[in-house]
Write a protein that holds these residues in place. Structure first.
Motif, mmCIF file in Angstrom:
data_model
loop_
_atom_site.group_PDB
_atom_site.id
_atom_site.type_symbol
_atom_site.label_atom_id
_atom_site.label_comp_id
_atom_site.label_asym_id
_atom_site.label_seq_id
_atom_site.Cartn_x
_atom_site.Cartn_y
_atom_site.Cartn_z
ATOM 1 N N LYS A 135 -7.457 31.509 -28.347
ATOM 2 C CA LYS A 135 -8.596 30.738 -28.845
ATOM 3 C C LYS A 135 -9.361 31.566 -29.890
ATOM 4 O O LYS A 135 -9.125 32.779 -30.036
ATOM 5 C CB LYS A 135 -9.470 30.342 -27.654
ATOM 6 N N PRO A 136 -10.307 30.928 -30.619
ATOM 7 C CA PRO A 136 -10.984 31.643 -31.717
ATOM 8 C C PRO A 136 -11.650 32.953 -31.288
ATOM 9 O O PRO A 136 -11.652 33.927 -32.068
ATOM 10 C CB PRO A 136 -12.031 30.626 -32.195
ATOM 11 N N HIS A 157 -5.480 29.660 -23.902
ATOM 12 C CA HIS A 157 -5.120 28.394 -23.261
ATOM 13 C C HIS A 157 -3.680 28.455 -22.794
ATOM 14 O O HIS A 157 -2.835 29.059 -23.457
ATOM 15 C CB HIS A 157 -5.246 27.230 -24.260
ATOM 16 N N MET A 179 -2.204 29.323 -26.420
ATOM 17 C CA MET A 179 -3.009 29.455 -27.639
ATOM 18 C C MET A 179 -4.071 30.531 -27.438
ATOM 19 O O MET A 179 -4.823 30.504 -26.464
ATOM 20 C CB MET A 179 -3.664 28.099 -27.927
ATOM 21 N N GLN A 222 -5.931 26.820 -38.298
ATOM 22 C CA GLN A 222 -7.306 26.328 -38.150
ATOM 23 C C GLN A 222 -7.223 24.896 -37.626
ATOM 24 O O GLN A 222 -6.732 24.014 -38.310
ATOM 25 C CB GLN A 222 -8.028 26.389 -39.500
ATOM 26 N N CYS A 223 -7.684 24.688 -36.416
ATOM 27 C CA CYS A 223 -7.524 23.399 -35.742
ATOM 28 C C CYS A 223 -8.509 22.352 -36.269
ATOM 29 O O CYS A 223 -9.717 22.554 -36.186
ATOM 30 C CB CYS A 223 -7.728 23.605 -34.244
ATOM 31 N N CYS A 281 -1.259 29.815 -32.251
ATOM 32 C CA CYS A 281 -0.497 28.838 -31.472
ATOM 33 C C CYS A 281 0.878 29.411 -31.151
ATOM 34 O O CYS A 281 1.531 29.971 -32.027
ATOM 35 C CB CYS A 281 -0.288 27.572 -32.286
ATOM 36 N N VAL A 283 -6.950 29.867 -34.656
ATOM 37 C CA VAL A 283 -6.339 30.129 -33.353
ATOM 38 C C VAL A 283 -4.902 30.579 -33.588
ATOM 39 O O VAL A 283 -4.355 30.368 -34.678
ATOM 40 C CB VAL A 283 -6.349 28.862 -32.455
ATOM 41 N N ILE A 324 -13.279 25.479 -30.062
ATOM 42 C CA ILE A 324 -11.860 25.539 -30.440
ATOM 43 C C ILE A 324 -11.660 25.403 -31.954
ATOM 44 O O ILE A 324 -10.691 25.916 -32.505
ATOM 45 C CB ILE A 324 -11.052 24.461 -29.654
#
Ligand code: GTP
Ligand code: MG
Length: 149
Positions: free
Chosen positions: A9-10, A115, A7, A39-40, A72, A70, A65
């Motif tokens: 990250k932002p 990640h 992932m 958007q998590c 994915c 993000v 996060i």
């Protein structure tokens, strides 16, 4: 075959590093089987990082996060989990080797841009957590016979 959940990250998205990060896995020779901007929600971030719940930095990690979209991804290949961790580099970017994503592109643990799953089991767990079945694709890259003997 092994799969890993990667992932951006932002901070990686905000800093315009999405293409750079995808390229590194692509050029290595792994196969992309899932990809989306997302958007998590807080609940998903908490489930994803549930093992870190007792850590002092946990609340700021959840804020980080969920602070923006993000990217994915699921990548597949022989040994992809350990290899992706090597490509990503150490958790603390100041300790990450040059040539790794974090070593080249980040400075702080709390802003480490990417990640990667830490075991094949977590590769499966995190893939199921972040992707629905219809969002994953099985396909054969044209380069397959030139990548693996
Ligand atoms: P991921 O691939 O994101 O899981 O990183 P990791 O496996 O290298 O590290 P770990 O799973 O131990 O921690 C998950 C994430 O929490 C890290 O990538 C950091 O973003 C964050 N984190 C870990 N330790 C610290 C810390 O000491 N301070 C802060 N601010 N964040 C931390
Ligand atoms: Mg981890």
């Amino acid at each position: 075959v092994e799969q890993t959940y990667i992932m951006v990250k932002p901070d990686g998205v905000q800093r315009g590093l999405v293409g750079e990060i995808i390229s590194r896995f692509e050029r290595k020779g792994f196969k992309l089987t899932g990809l989306k901007l997302f958007q998590c929600p807080k609940e998903l971030a908490e489930e994803h990082y549930k093992d870190l719940k007792t850590k002092s930095f946990y609340p700021t990690l959840i804020d980080y996060i969920t602070s923006g979209p993000v990217v994915c991804m699921v990548w597949e290949g022989v040994g992809v989990v350990a290899s992706a961790r090597k490509l990503i580099g150490s958790t603390n970017p100041l300790q990450a080797e040059p040539g790794t994503i974090r070593g080249d592109l980040a400075v702080q643990t709390g802003r480490n841009v990417v990640h990667g799953s830490d075991s094949p089991e977590n590769g499966k767990r995190e893939t199921a957590l972040w992707f629905k079945e219809g969002e994953l694709y099985e396909w054969t890259p044209a380069q397959a016979p030139w990548l693996m003997e």
